[in-house]
Each structure stands twice: as C-alpha cells, then as structure tokens.
Motif scaffolding. Sequence first.
Motif, PDB file in Angstrom:
ATOM      1  N   GLN A   1       1.702   9.137   8.268  1.00  0.00           N
ATOM      2  CA  GLN A   1       2.237  10.113   7.014  1.00  0.00           C
ATOM      3  C   GLN A   1       1.341  11.441   7.071  1.00  0.00           C
ATOM      4  O   GLN A   1       1.833  12.475   6.562  1.00  0.00           O
ATOM      5  N   GLU A   2      -0.071  11.064   7.264  1.00  0.00           N
ATOM      6  CA  GLU A   2      -0.647  12.396   7.365  1.00  0.00           C
ATOM      7  C   GLU A   2      -0.324  13.222   8.347  1.00  0.00           C
ATOM      8  O   GLU A   2      -0.642  14.606   8.367  1.00  0.00           O
TER       9      GLU A   2
ATOM     10  N   VAL B   1       2.860  -0.747  10.626  1.00  0.00           N
ATOM     11  CA  VAL B   1       1.644  -1.519   9.962  1.00  0.00           C
ATOM     12  C   VAL B   1       1.357  -0.499   8.715  1.00  0.00           C
ATOM     13  O   VAL B   1       1.265   0.671   8.835  1.00  0.00           O
ATOM     14  N   CYS B   2       1.093  -0.982   7.615  1.00  0.00           N
ATOM     15  CA  CYS B   2       0.536  -0.112   6.568  1.00  0.00           C
ATOM     16  C   CYS B   2      -0.471  -0.815   5.710  1.00  0.00           C
ATOM     17  O   CYS B   2      -0.784  -1.781   5.409  1.00  0.00           O
ATOM     18  N   HIS B   3      -1.317   0.353   4.924  1.00  0.00           N
ATOM     19  CA  HIS B   3      -2.201  -0.066   4.044  1.00  0.00           C
ATOM     20  C   HIS B   3      -1.479  -0.435   2.743  1.00  0.00           C
ATOM     21  O   HIS B   3      -0.232  -0.098   2.655  1.00  0.00           O
ATOM     22  N   SER B   4      -2.219  -1.021   1.939  1.00  0.00           N
ATOM     23  CA  SER B   4      -1.611  -1.270   0.489  1.00  0.00           C
ATOM     24  C   SER B   4      -2.232  -0.344  -0.429  1.00  0.00           C
ATOM     25  O   SER B   4      -3.368  -0.270  -0.437  1.00  0.00           O
ATOM     26  N   VAL B   5      -1.449  -0.288  -1.621  1.00  0.00           N
ATOM     27  CA  VAL B   5      -2.043   0.340  -2.747  1.00  0.00           C
ATOM     28  C   VAL B   5      -1.557  -0.639  -4.047  1.00  0.00           C
ATOM     29  O   VAL B   5      -0.502  -1.390  -3.911  1.00  0.00           O
ATOM     30  N   THR B   6      -2.061  -0.557  -5.229  1.00  0.00           N
ATOM     31  CA  THR B   6      -1.537  -0.931  -6.271  1.00  0.00           C
ATOM     32  C   THR B   6      -1.077   0.203  -7.165  1.00  0.00           C
ATOM     33  O   THR B   6      -1.670   0.977  -7.465  1.00  0.00           O
ATOM     34  N   ASP B   7       0.044   0.102  -7.607  1.00  0.00           N
ATOM     35  CA  ASP B   7       0.845   0.959  -8.351  1.00  0.00           C
ATOM     36  C   ASP B   7       1.408   0.292  -9.888  1.00  0.00           C
ATOM     37  O   ASP B   7       1.782  -0.952  -9.627  1.00  0.00           O
TER      38      ASP B   7
ATOM     39  N   LEU C   1       2.397   4.884   1.032  1.00  0.00           N
ATOM     40  CA  LEU C   1       3.133   5.823   1.236  1.00  0.00           C
ATOM     41  C   LEU C   1       3.398   6.621   0.048  1.00  0.00           C
ATOM     42  O   LEU C   1       3.438   6.122  -1.084  1.00  0.00           O
ATOM     43  N   GLN C   2       4.082   7.902   0.158  1.00  0.00           N
ATOM     44  CA  GLN C   2       3.868   8.757  -0.890  1.00  0.00           C
ATOM     45  C   GLN C   2       5.142   8.448  -1.686  1.00  0.00           C
ATOM     46  O   GLN C   2       6.345   7.845  -1.310  1.00  0.00           O
TER      47      GLN C   2
ATOM     48  N   LEU D   1       9.163   8.358  -0.047  1.00  0.00           N
ATOM     49  CA  LEU D   1       9.087   7.672   1.015  1.00  0.00           C
ATOM     50  C   LEU D   1       8.961   6.130   1.029  1.00  0.00           C
ATOM     51  O   LEU D   1       9.402   5.315   1.845  1.00  0.00           O
ATOM     52  N   ARG D   2       8.062   5.945   0.085  1.00  0.00           N
ATOM     53  CA  ARG D   2       7.904   4.327  -0.057  1.00  0.00           C
ATOM     54  C   ARG D   2       9.140   3.520  -0.054  1.00  0.00           C
ATOM     55  O   ARG D   2       9.465   2.757   0.381  1.00  0.00           O
ATOM     56  N   ASP D   3       9.841   4.147  -1.019  1.00  0.00           N
ATOM     57  CA  ASP D   3      11.307   3.595  -1.444  1.00  0.00           C
ATOM     58  C   ASP D   3      12.144   3.634  -0.082  1.00  0.00           C
ATOM     59  O   ASP D   3      12.911   2.649   0.354  1.00  0.00           O
ATOM     60  N   ARG D   4      12.089   4.591   0.674  1.00  0.00           N
ATOM     61  CA  ARG D   4      13.063   4.833   1.862  1.00  0.00           C
ATOM     62  C   ARG D   4      12.579   3.945   2.991  1.00  0.00           C
ATOM     63  O   ARG D   4      13.415   3.215   3.485  1.00  0.00           O
TER      64      ARG D   4
END
Length: 231
Positions: A70-71, A128-134, A151-152, A160-163
């Motif tokens: 994403q960056e 592969v993706c890192h996780s965040v808490t939202d 992801l954003q 993008l996360r939803d997509r």
Amino acid sequence: MIYGTGGIGKSSLSALAPNPLFYDFDRGAGATGVATIGGVETWTDLRDALHSRIVRDYATLVIDTATKVQELAQAHTFATVRHEKGNLVTSVEGYGYGKGYQHVYDTFLTLLSDLDEHARAGRNVVLVCHSVTDTAPNPEGEDYKRYEPDLQQPPKQGRLRDRIKNWCDHLLFINYDVAVNKGKAVGAGTRTIYPTEMPTYWAKSRKLRDPIPFPEGSRDLWAALFEGGAR
C-alpha cells in the motif's frame, strides 16, 4: 489474506503453502528457505515482476506484506496522479478531503487485477498483512474494538480494507491463544488460525469453518484448503 500481529508467524505459515514464490517486502521469509524475487522496490517493479516468466514455475505467489505494498501504491500515486490544479502532491491529504484515498484505492485495484489473472491461471495468491485494532460501529448498542487488516479505511471513499475483504476467498486471522485470569492475560505462545468472523476480529472463508491450531511447522491449514476438505 493472512493477517495478524507482527512476529506471529504469517510469513512462516505462507511459506508452507504449495511451492511458494515470495515478493518479500518485509523480509519475513528470509529464514524460511523459500524462493524470493529480488529487485522489487517500486509499484512498477512489483507489477512487472508479477508479469515475469519466472512465476510460471510456482504454485503460490505470496505478497508480504500488503501493508507495505500500500505504501508503494501511495508513492506511485503521488508521482503520477496530479492534483486537480495540476501540481503533484506528497501526501494523501494533499489532494483535498478524501480524494487522495480514492486515488490510492484506484491504483491498488490494478494490482488486484494482476493477481486475478494468476488465480485464473490456477495459481494460489496469498496477501500477508499486519493487523490493527479499529472501532466497529454497532447500530444496536455501544461501538467496540476489533482486529482488522492494516489497510486504509477512510470514512467514505477509498476504503481499501473493505475492498480486499470482499475480494479474497479466505480472510484468515492468526492470534495467540490467551486466557484471562483475574484481569491478567495468560498464554503459552500457542497460536490459532480463525476462518470465521467474530465480534473481535474480521475473518471469512469460502471453505473453512472451524479454527485451526497452528503449532510450529504445521501444514494443517493448507491440507484443509487443498487436500483434506472443509474443516
């Protein structure tokens, strides 16, 4: 997509997939002995590498990580998509409210198109993706926290996360096994892969239903997906 906190084993799990080739931006596959493709530093490099002939020799393509990619999409967007006034920008916010996120989203969709081509050709694709808490909005009561891929996810356009959640066949969350005893978290370092969603995390699968333990070196996930039927 496989996501979870840093160091939990996302790369090592992906390395156990059938005959993988890693696009290893986070250097997570270095100790696993799997094939990696080098010289990929930019968004254009990545798309060119995905169209190279070498991929034909592998059964699984692993992007490690989508968070890093994403960056690259952002940097490519800033270099190629001008502000409506004609100037280039250096940040997502530089395009004006919400517009930058949509531009990055549109850029990232071209990568999904590339990966769809590989899937149609019979290759497995792993992000592969890192996780965040939202914060999860709850129309029936108080909002609550949950794990989601890093992801954003702006309030409106460019989510993008939803997509990605809708795009992938399997969204798998890895977490440590933790019990709470008198307000303190207690764990032994064991891990589990979760294929179905709960209030505390995103997950989904077109085939799997039950959590899968993930001890070191276990191929149980891949056996469930490709050999042993649904679990």
